[in-house]
Scaffold this motif. Sequence first.
Motif, short mmCIF file in Angstrom:
data_model
loop_
_atom_site.label_atom_id
_atom_site.label_comp_id
_atom_site.label_asym_id
_atom_site.label_seq_id
_atom_site.Cartn_x
_atom_site.Cartn_y
_atom_site.Cartn_z
N ASN A 158 8.37 -10.39 52.60
CA ASN A 158 8.57 -11.01 51.29
C ASN A 158 7.24 -11.50 50.76
OD1 ASN A 158 9.19 -12.89 49.17
ND2 ASN A 158 11.27 -12.99 49.95
N VAL A 159 6.83 -10.99 49.61
CA VAL A 159 5.51 -11.31 49.07
C VAL A 159 5.37 -12.79 48.75
CG1 VAL A 159 6.08 -10.90 46.63
CG2 VAL A 159 3.75 -10.50 47.44
N GLY A 160 6.46 -13.48 48.55
CA GLY A 160 6.40 -14.90 48.26
C GLY A 160 6.26 -15.78 49.48
N ASP A 161 6.52 -15.21 50.65
CA ASP A 161 6.48 -16.01 51.88
C ASP A 161 5.13 -15.98 52.57
OD1 ASP A 161 9.05 -16.79 51.57
OD2 ASP A 161 9.91 -15.41 53.01
N VAL A 162 4.53 -14.80 52.66
CA VAL A 162 3.29 -14.66 53.42
C VAL A 162 2.27 -13.93 52.57
CG1 VAL A 162 2.21 -13.73 55.48
CG2 VAL A 162 4.54 -14.60 55.60
N ASN A 163 1.14 -14.57 52.34
CA ASN A 163 0.09 -13.95 51.53
C ASN A 163 -0.98 -13.38 52.45
OD1 ASN A 163 -1.69 -13.14 49.58
ND2 ASN A 163 -2.49 -15.20 49.18
N TRP A 164 -0.79 -12.10 52.88
CA TRP A 164 -1.81 -11.49 53.72
C TRP A 164 -2.62 -10.47 52.94
CZ3 TRP A 164 -0.70 -6.39 53.56
CH2 TRP A 164 0.62 -5.97 53.57
N THR A 165 -2.46 -10.46 51.59
CA THR A 165 -3.28 -9.57 50.77
C THR A 165 -4.72 -10.04 50.81
OG1 THR A 165 -1.39 -9.21 49.32
CG2 THR A 165 -3.56 -8.57 48.50
N LYS A 166 -5.65 -9.15 51.11
CA LYS A 166 -7.06 -9.48 51.23
C LYS A 166 -7.83 -8.91 50.05
CE LYS A 166 -6.40 -11.36 55.29
NZ LYS A 166 -6.50 -12.81 55.47
N GLY A 167 -8.54 -9.78 49.34
CA GLY A 167 -9.42 -9.32 48.28
C GLY A 167 -8.70 -8.59 47.15
N GLY A 168 -7.45 -8.92 46.89
CA GLY A 168 -6.71 -8.22 45.84
C GLY A 168 -5.65 -9.09 45.23
N LEU A 169 -4.61 -8.46 44.72
CA LEU A 169 -3.55 -9.16 44.01
C LEU A 169 -2.32 -9.26 44.91
CD1 LEU A 169 -3.99 -7.16 40.71
CD2 LEU A 169 -4.86 -9.46 41.15
N SER A 170 -1.59 -10.34 44.77
CA SER A 170 -0.38 -10.51 45.56
C SER A 170 0.84 -10.45 44.64
CB SER A 170 -0.43 -11.84 46.33
OG SER A 170 0.68 -11.96 47.18
N GLU A 171 1.32 -11.62 44.14
CA GLU A 171 2.47 -11.61 43.25
C GLU A 171 2.17 -10.86 41.95
OE1 GLU A 171 1.37 -14.24 44.77
OE2 GLU A 171 3.00 -15.27 45.83
N GLU A 172 0.93 -10.92 41.48
CA GLU A 172 0.59 -10.31 40.20
C GLU A 172 0.71 -8.79 40.22
OE1 GLU A 172 -2.47 -13.06 37.70
OE2 GLU A 172 -3.32 -11.98 39.41
N ARG A 173 0.67 -8.19 41.38
CA ARG A 173 0.83 -6.74 41.42
C ARG A 173 2.21 -6.33 40.93
NH1 ARG A 173 0.51 -4.40 47.33
NH2 ARG A 173 -1.34 -5.73 47.46
N PHE A 174 3.15 -7.27 40.94
CA PHE A 174 4.52 -6.99 40.49
C PHE A 174 4.79 -7.49 39.07
CE2 PHE A 174 4.74 -7.29 45.14
CZ PHE A 174 5.31 -6.06 45.43
N THR A 175 3.92 -8.31 38.52
CA THR A 175 4.21 -8.91 37.21
C THR A 175 3.25 -8.49 36.11
OG1 THR A 175 2.90 -10.87 37.81
CG2 THR A 175 5.27 -10.94 38.28
N LEU A 176 2.19 -7.75 36.45
CA LEU A 176 1.28 -7.20 35.45
C LEU A 176 1.43 -5.69 35.40
CD1 LEU A 176 -1.99 -9.25 36.18
CD2 LEU A 176 -0.14 -9.80 34.59
N TYR A 177 0.81 -5.08 34.41
CA TYR A 177 0.84 -3.62 34.24
C TYR A 177 -0.45 -3.02 34.79
CZ TYR A 177 4.79 -4.24 31.06
OH TYR A 177 6.03 -4.55 30.52
N PHE A 178 -0.33 -1.92 35.51
CA PHE A 178 -1.49 -1.24 36.09
C PHE A 178 -1.42 0.25 35.74
CE2 PHE A 178 -0.54 -4.99 38.59
CZ PHE A 178 -1.78 -5.60 38.68
N PRO A 179 -1.83 0.59 34.53
CA PRO A 179 -1.70 1.97 34.07
C PRO A 179 -2.75 2.92 34.64
CG PRO A 179 -2.69 0.64 32.36
CD PRO A 179 -2.32 -0.31 33.47
N ILE A 180 -3.86 2.39 35.19
CA ILE A 180 -4.89 3.26 35.74
C ILE A 180 -5.19 2.85 37.17
CG2 ILE A 180 -5.95 3.58 33.46
CD1 ILE A 180 -8.23 1.76 34.45
N GLY A 181 -5.77 3.76 37.92
CA GLY A 181 -6.12 3.48 39.31
C GLY A 181 -7.35 2.60 39.42
N PHE A 182 -7.37 1.79 40.45
CA PHE A 182 -8.48 0.87 40.66
C PHE A 182 -9.78 1.61 40.97
CE2 PHE A 182 -10.93 -1.64 43.82
CZ PHE A 182 -11.30 -2.70 43.01
#
Length: 557
Positions: A119-143
């Motif tokens: 569950n993304v809300g329980d454990v934040n193991w994302t390193k150097g990137g986005l956590s909850e925002e990866r699900f709430t923003l738009y990403f139309p192009i590749g990083f």
Amino acid sequence: MLVHTALDRAAQVARFVAASGNPLVIHVDACVGADQHGKLVQAVADLPNVRFSRRRHCEWGTWSLVGALQTAAEQLLNAFPDVQHVYAMSGACLPLRPIAELEAWLKRHPDADFIESVNVGDVNWTKGGLSEERFTLYFPIGFKRNKWVFDRLVDAQRLLRIKREIPDGLTPHIGSQWWCLTRETLSGILRDPMRAHYEGYFKRVWIPDESYFQTLVRLHARKIESRSPTLGKFDHQGRPHVFYDDHLQLLRRSDCFMARKVWPGADRLYTHFLTPRDAPQSNAEPQPSRIDRHFARATLQRIRGRAGLYMASRFPGKNRENGKTAEPYSVFQGFTEVFQDFEGWLSTVAHCRVHGHLFAPGKAEFAGREKIFTGGLSDSASLRDYNPRAFLTNLLWSTRGERQCFQFGPADTQGWNFDLLTFMASDSNAQISVISGAWAVPLFRSGGDFAQLRREAARLQRIETQMLDRLQTPEVRARIRIWTMAEFLENPAEPLHTLFDEIAPHSQARLMRIPDLVDLSGFGTFLQELRNQGMQPLLMGDFPLNPISPDPSHRMK
């Protein structure tokens, strides 16, 4: 199998899998040239149970990787109706055990879906990137295609306060993209009547290959084992470790079925693991945690460097204070959780003043639970929290000549931005001893509602993770020892002897006994259930499902 590079190695692995009689569908990135693709097709042309799926261009962090997996999975399920489990792998994966052992293992778990789903809300193991925002923003192009434009789009959406709606019924989960799902679960995901709606949402999620199956499996699986059957390790920046020839013994010790990522030039690894063996079939469970300590030590060395070896990027600030506190003192984290009556035992054997949790939310737990302590200090939490530093320094000043010991853990009042812990960590008089993950023992023994326990476990783990970060910064001057709970319980007498010798260095007495441990029967199962419910306990170390009690011979020295 998703193949992007090193097609010759992918062909070797494909032959190894096909030799066991199992079907394999290969997706080759459309970015791969026609000549290379043709060579791969020719290399496995004699294998009737190897197929190739429709190709598409794949780009890191985009929907194309999920689409490739969907296409290959649908073809596999349609062409081979006898298949009961589908294992996702890449061309950089290497089987570490015979496929027959994997088949036998899956037969012992016929209803289980093995997929890391956190569950993304329980454990934040994302390193150097986005956590909850990866699900709430738009990403139309590749990083990786255009990092500057990617970052500006993120900044603009934050400025405009754009927030996407997550589809009803979905709780975002993340995890490794290398999973093993039952036919029933995978078919349910691919035939979901809401599939088009879910796809429309996940196509604009960042790195959907780490969240699409990991989220939807929660809707369709009967039993989730939140762990990946593929061994994969990541560094502190989230980059995958690459396995080389000198990792041979390390990989063998893991008992995992597959490893990723393996260097294409690791001839010794490919020769050893892809050569048929006559050894009896092993029923060992995968144990990736066996090598966690090795990687943890390597990461620690990489982050902190060696004592006395300075780098241009690592100039520690000098502590110009003339002593933060008046006397040496000892701080314990996790000891009262794993030992019975630890306070009474320590005060008896070390002849020092042992307090409880001085910074407990309710009140200060002075030794003997006194309401007013030496120096006129009150046990009032509001008075103490007005200036926690002054509270501690006053206590130590008022008791000069007597060693003070107290408990401090993630459930205690931390102060703004962990101010008190930072203060103690930078104090050369402090001796801080930590058993990480021990906060889970009271939750396990409480027997409360499991949903509430999972939320509380996630909260305490987040706090302890930040605490451990504070204890491992270059500015630390305290004497700090950190054990995972699993490490400590292997032989608790040894660290207790070390701590006793430091607390009472001039004592003529010997430590003749250690306190009794609390009953941990079923604790390993409790941790696995947390994983199965979407919370990933990380700080206990490689705690076994059925722990073995410490050797009684270690109790007397």
